[in-house]
Write a protein that holds these residues in place. Structure first.
Motif, short mmCIF file in Angstrom:
data_model
loop_
_atom_site.label_atom_id
_atom_site.label_comp_id
_atom_site.label_asym_id
_atom_site.label_seq_id
_atom_site.Cartn_x
_atom_site.Cartn_y
_atom_site.Cartn_z
N TRP A 71 40.68 28.36 57.23
CA TRP A 71 39.73 28.28 55.81
C TRP A 71 38.67 29.00 55.60
CZ3 TRP A 71 41.97 26.05 51.37
CH2 TRP A 71 41.05 25.97 50.30
N TYR A 72 37.47 28.54 56.51
CA TYR A 72 36.51 29.21 56.04
C TYR A 72 36.43 30.66 56.72
CZ TYR A 72 34.84 24.84 54.62
OH TYR A 72 34.81 23.70 53.74
N VAL A 75 37.57 32.25 53.42
CA VAL A 75 36.52 32.12 52.46
C VAL A 75 35.58 33.10 52.83
CG1 VAL A 75 34.67 30.57 51.63
CG2 VAL A 75 36.92 29.80 51.83
N LEU A 158 35.03 24.24 46.55
CA LEU A 158 35.50 24.97 47.68
C LEU A 158 36.07 23.87 48.74
CD1 LEU A 158 34.04 28.41 47.95
CD2 LEU A 158 36.32 27.82 47.52
N GLN A 162 39.39 22.47 50.09
CA GLN A 162 39.66 22.34 51.46
C GLN A 162 40.00 21.08 52.17
OE1 GLN A 162 36.68 21.66 54.37
NE2 GLN A 162 38.28 21.24 55.44
#
Length: 178
Positions: A71-72, A75, A158, A162
């Motif tokens: 996820w990060y 991002v 965000l 998540q």
């Protein structure tokens, strides 16, 4: 541990995490170990019918770690800040590790207050659990704010998204107890 606590209470940021190749895996493993132990402790409070999924704790924690990393990474890739991934992910796992103990304690308090003579404590336990959840979201948003150089008002959604997607993933991994 002190650095991660300082990050969780907004005294420091991910830029203060040493950028080394071993710190991210070590921090992720520490988070994973504490999360598995916490999952095992929390599952003792569940009814017998729900304990069938207890063995799934390791799978869920592994999926959690991989999902957070992915996820990060995405991002930061979208924000053209990929070079900040290692420090950001390390800070996220470190802060999560620090916040696991208060989280588990409040969840245990909620379970305990819902049974037996502790019912009078239920509203306080729920408020404490919500406070730890909000603290966790804000700590992660604080880390993301530094990594993305964006206002907190963009980072909180965000982080919440998540967490939401992560919970959907966990539900998909664990068969619902019937």
């Amino acid at each position: 541990a002190r650095l991660y606590f300082d990050i969780a209470v907004w005294r420091r940021g991910p830029q203060d995490v040493p950028a080394g190749p071993l710190l991210l895996p070590a921090t992720a493993l520490a988070y994973g170990a504490i999360a598995v132990l916490s999952s095992m402790a929390a599952s003792t409070m569940l009814p017998a019918s729900a304990r069938a999924s207890r063995g799934m704790g390791l799978l869920i924690v592994a999926a959690d770690i991989l999902f957070v990393l992915l996820w990060y990474w995405v991002v930061l890739q979208i924000a053209a800040r990929r070079e900040r991934f290692t420090q950001t992910a390390t800070a996220l796992f470190g802060a999560a590790t620090v916040l696991t103990l208060p989280s588990v304690l409040t969840v245990q308090l909620v379970f305990w207050s819902m049974s037996g003579s502790g019912k009078w404590l239920a509203p306080f336990a729920l408020v404490a659990a919500i406070a730890v959840l909000v603290w966790s979201v804000l700590a992660a948003a604080h880390i993301l704010r530094h990594a993305l150089e964006q206002p907190l008002r963009w980072c909180v959604p965000l982080v919440v998204l998540q967490l939401f997607v992560e919970q959907l993933l966990a539900l998909a991994l664990v068969p619902l107890a019937r």
